[in-house]
Design an enzyme around this catalytic site. Structure first.
Site, PDB file in Angstrom:
ATOM      1  N   ASN B 108      32.969 -17.651 -15.662  1.00  0.00           N
ATOM      2  CA  ASN B 108      31.640 -17.365 -14.982  1.00  0.00           C
ATOM      3  C   ASN B 108      31.454 -18.360 -13.915  1.00  0.00           C
ATOM      4  O   ASN B 108      31.116 -17.828 -12.842  1.00  0.00           O
ATOM      5  CB  ASN B 108      30.648 -17.421 -16.003  1.00  0.00           C
ATOM      6  CG  ASN B 108      30.480 -16.142 -16.658  1.00  0.00           C
ATOM      7  OD1 ASN B 108      30.906 -15.132 -16.247  1.00  0.00           O
ATOM      8  ND2 ASN B 108      30.142 -16.200 -17.910  1.00  0.00           N
ATOM      9  N   THR B 136      38.909 -16.801 -20.021  1.00  0.00           N
ATOM     10  CA  THR B 136      38.126 -17.508 -20.717  1.00  0.00           C
ATOM     11  C   THR B 136      38.191 -17.520 -22.292  1.00  0.00           C
ATOM     12  O   THR B 136      38.697 -16.317 -22.472  1.00  0.00           O
ATOM     13  CB  THR B 136      36.395 -16.944 -20.443  1.00  0.00           C
ATOM     14  OG1 THR B 136      35.740 -17.487 -21.499  1.00  0.00           O
ATOM     15  CG2 THR B 136      36.233 -15.436 -20.538  1.00  0.00           C
ATOM     16  N   ILE B 137      38.073 -18.396 -22.911  1.00  0.00           N
ATOM     17  CA  ILE B 137      38.227 -18.499 -24.315  1.00  0.00           C
ATOM     18  C   ILE B 137      36.953 -17.795 -24.845  1.00  0.00           C
ATOM     19  O   ILE B 137      36.884 -17.318 -26.129  1.00  0.00           O
ATOM     20  CB  ILE B 137      38.745 -19.432 -24.902  1.00  0.00           C
ATOM     21  CG1 ILE B 137      37.577 -20.663 -25.098  1.00  0.00           C
ATOM     22  CG2 ILE B 137      40.089 -19.923 -24.614  1.00  0.00           C
ATOM     23  CD1 ILE B 137      37.739 -21.896 -25.790  1.00  0.00           C
ATOM     24  N   ASP B 138      35.755 -18.040 -24.395  1.00  0.00           N
ATOM     25  CA  ASP B 138      34.642 -17.542 -24.872  1.00  0.00           C
ATOM     26  C   ASP B 138      34.351 -15.821 -24.725  1.00  0.00           C
ATOM     27  O   ASP B 138      33.241 -15.326 -25.207  1.00  0.00           O
ATOM     28  CB  ASP B 138      33.502 -18.356 -23.894  1.00  0.00           C
ATOM     29  CG  ASP B 138      33.551 -19.781 -24.427  1.00  0.00           C
ATOM     30  OD1 ASP B 138      34.160 -20.001 -25.412  1.00  0.00           O
ATOM     31  OD2 ASP B 138      32.709 -20.709 -23.438  1.00  0.00           O
ATOM     32  N   ARG B 183      29.418 -22.187 -26.903  1.00  0.00           N
ATOM     33  CA  ARG B 183      28.281 -22.559 -27.129  1.00  0.00           C
ATOM     34  C   ARG B 183      26.887 -21.696 -27.002  1.00  0.00           C
ATOM     35  O   ARG B 183      26.126 -21.658 -27.838  1.00  0.00           O
ATOM     36  CB  ARG B 183      27.814 -23.679 -26.185  1.00  0.00           C
ATOM     37  CG  ARG B 183      26.715 -24.895 -26.515  1.00  0.00           C
ATOM     38  CD  ARG B 183      26.996 -25.928 -25.656  1.00  0.00           C
ATOM     39  NE  ARG B 183      27.850 -26.854 -26.094  1.00  0.00           N
ATOM     40  CZ  ARG B 183      27.825 -27.697 -27.259  1.00  0.00           C
ATOM     41  NH1 ARG B 183      26.843 -27.566 -27.981  1.00  0.00           N
ATOM     42  NH2 ARG B 183      28.889 -28.335 -27.671  1.00  0.00           N
ATOM     43  N   GLU B 238      29.549 -23.647 -32.296  1.00  0.00           N
ATOM     44  CA  GLU B 238      29.132 -25.084 -32.079  1.00  0.00           C
ATOM     45  C   GLU B 238      27.761 -25.069 -31.384  1.00  0.00           C
ATOM     46  O   GLU B 238      27.303 -26.218 -31.198  1.00  0.00           O
ATOM     47  CB  GLU B 238      30.051 -25.650 -30.744  1.00  0.00           C
ATOM     48  CG  GLU B 238      30.173 -24.834 -29.563  1.00  0.00           C
ATOM     49  CD  GLU B 238      31.172 -25.362 -28.634  1.00  0.00           C
ATOM     50  OE1 GLU B 238      31.563 -26.708 -28.739  1.00  0.00           O
ATOM     51  OE2 GLU B 238      31.629 -25.003 -27.662  1.00  0.00           O
TER      52      GLU B 238
END
Lengths: 388, 388
Positions: B108, B136-138, B183, B238
């Site tokens: 992003n 992105t891993i997210d 997160r 996390e």
């Protein structure tokens, strides 16, 4: 050999190859028509006392082969604390189930149990051959050159530190502290040095539980490296102790006999942020390391199979009160032979990393350690590329 | 297409396949004789401003192929905060180096930079086509079905949780809390559900940052499961937050604009020990997950290559101010096609896990999520055996 049943018991924390030893033992036992049943105790020594046994003799070969890459213990394991009467009860159970051969797979604690069971059988006149199969990720079993389980855990930490070092090199904005298992023995922490394939590769610093940890020196080392390279990769043992021999992290709390400590890696990362004002983070793969199937070392797996098979053979040949060990043969090429070690020589004797494997400043290992360790992790790690 | 040079820039945290996108982009660019130099910016956008470029055009193919499995960013990456004058300076540098095509690979934040660079080039009359490559891993980039990097990180967490669950099942003496990255977006935490292959498999509980975390309910769930099974495997993001939207772990300290929080996994493990008196431990693989070469998903890697190549193609065809995205095609078999998304539609829009993927109690994902996620992690995980 005497006609009778075999019992295999797993003790303590699992490894990536304890099931490979189970495969070796079962396969060897299947070659002997005198063996009727090949019992696995479900859930370790507690499983013996509860008489929870599974007969593994007729498990299909393709299912049995899954043991070769299945991490953890397929028959379960335990950390039961055994009293003298438990050994007596076990001896009686063995007699009742016509078990003539017991193969006890485990680390220092389990070898202690193995020795005590051997003694109990002798005391109560129960004719059983008891043989130990070594297993530990910590590599802290005495007399043997190394123990199955260590090579794979070492490969895991080396490969993982190599990958994390690539990450930190590509985004050099922090100090990264990776925590390695092994509270008293630093073999696994030391194995992270195998991540290096050329000068400048991480890990940059390695802190072992055998060497008193000095916070000021640590901060000095980290600061100097950060100023030089940006990203810094540190591998720290979960069991670091200060000059007084006390854990560097205070106990968080106690429940009964158990004492819980905070994480060394988080503690050190906080120290770097607070004292040096440098960004830091911690990684604690923990159990992920000992349970890793992907990072099984093929040497380790093969030796685990051999250890299981040799233990069975020894028991069938009438040996008892011994553990299978490995002896490294001289020569450039890595070669090991097995040997039988009297169980009392290994019972609860914890083997720590000797001084010759730790550098003078106590922040790295020596080349001698790397040479000793290299063959155990198996084939070379993947080659990576960087244009930085 | 216009004769000129190509520049590839990496931004933000690396993934296991960002280098595969680099391979795709370089390979595509090499097919076009109008491209003179294929620059990689060394160290992200900061590298552009420092004019640190490497020409990747003549790197031997066997070296270039190492990119396909090398984790992290082979040309480096950064988390530089850029000001408007930086974009102006960049536009001028592009002009000076005769760079006509910029491929910006990132999440992003990087897509925001990509959009701003596109705008700056337009404002200052610098003729450059700017195309974004998602990474992105997210998995929190908007509009696209998913982004390269996620599938591999998802495979890592699924495989690792599967292995740890074997360990906990075989030695069921504790509650094991595994911390997953992400997160604000719980995609990766949710992907741990792919560890399950049959009923009763871990993870037992999954806690996502999108759902308010209730400590009492967590303890209730853990207690019930512990009494039933012994070992319990929990995966926690996390970034867990309470009903008030505050992180469940208090900030440890602040340095400048950075706030450092304690580890969620350690916090929850402590809670289980202190409140329930049950043994607990935490694992926090962290960066080990995003940097894992061993757990690359082959689908993810292939799509990463495609994303890089398609971005280059689009730029060469005159497209600018767009990002390559993926659209899943209807049908039973997994199939995706690429599309070009206007960059302003993705700039800094964080996509979180929708409600339909979270179960009602907020302690697991839905089957719909599992179905959506399964193809992305690639081939089935290894089959393990247990006699327990």
């Amino acid at each position: 050999m005497t006609k009778g049943n075999v019992l295999i018991v797993h003790g303590g924390a699992p490894t990536a190859v304890i099931n490979a030893s189970l495969y070796g033992a079962v396969t060897e036992a299947k070659c002997h028509p005198e063996v009727d049943k090949i019992y696995g105790a479900i859930g370790g020594s507690g499983g013996v006392l509860r008489e929870e046994f599974i007969d593994l003799k007729h498990v299909e070969e393709d299912k049995l082969k899954l043991l070769l890459h299945t991490p953890a213990s397929a028959i379960g394991t335990s950390r039961d604390h055994l009293e003298p009467e438990d050994y007596k009860a076990m001896a009686q159970i063995l007699k009742r189930y016509n078990i003539k051969y017991v193969l006890f797979n485990g680390g220092n604690g389990s070898m202690d149990a193995c020795g005590k069971l051997y003694k109990a059988c002798d005391d109560y006149g129960v004719q059983v051959n008891v043989v130990g199969i070594p297993k530990t990720i910590d590599n802290d079993i005495s007399v043997t050159d190394h123990a199955p389980g260590f090579g794979s855990a070492a490969r895991y930490i080396a490969a993982t530190v190599s990958e994390v070092s690539q990450d930190v090199k590509s985004l050099p904005i922090h100090v990264c502290i990776i925590e390695a298992m092994g509270r008293n023995a630093g073999w696994l922490t030391a194995a992270s040095a195998l991540a290096r394939t050329k000068a400048g590769d991480g890990p940059d610093l390695i802190y072992l539980p055998e060497h008193p940890f000095d916070e000021e020196q640590f901060l000095e080392d980290v600061k100097a490296l950060y100023e030089k390279k940006g990203g810094v990769v540190v591998v720290a043992s979960e069991g670091l102790k200060n000059k007084q021999g006390e854990p560097i992290v205070a106990p968080v709390f106690k429940v009964g006999r158990s004492v819980y400590y905070g994480d060394v890696s988080a503690h050190l990362a906080n120290l770097v942020i607070q004292r040096l004002g440098i960004k830091a983070r911690s990684e604690k793969p923990g159990i992920c390391g000992r349970a890793s199937s992907a990072f099984q070392s093929e040497i380790d797996r093969d030796e685990a199979i051999i250890a299981g098979a040799e233990a069975a053979k020894a028991a069938f040949e009438g040996k008892t009160g011994v553990m299978v060990g490995f002896e490294r043969l001289p020569g450039k090429e890595y070669k090991c032979k097995t040997k039988l070690i009297p169980i009392e020589e290994v019972m609860l004797h914890e083997r720590i990393l000797p001084d010759k494997y730790i550098n003078e400043r106590g922040n790295d290992v020596t080349d001698e350690f790397v040479e000793w360790c290299r063959p155990l992790i198996g084939s070379p790690l993947k080659e990576f590329i960087s244009f930085k």
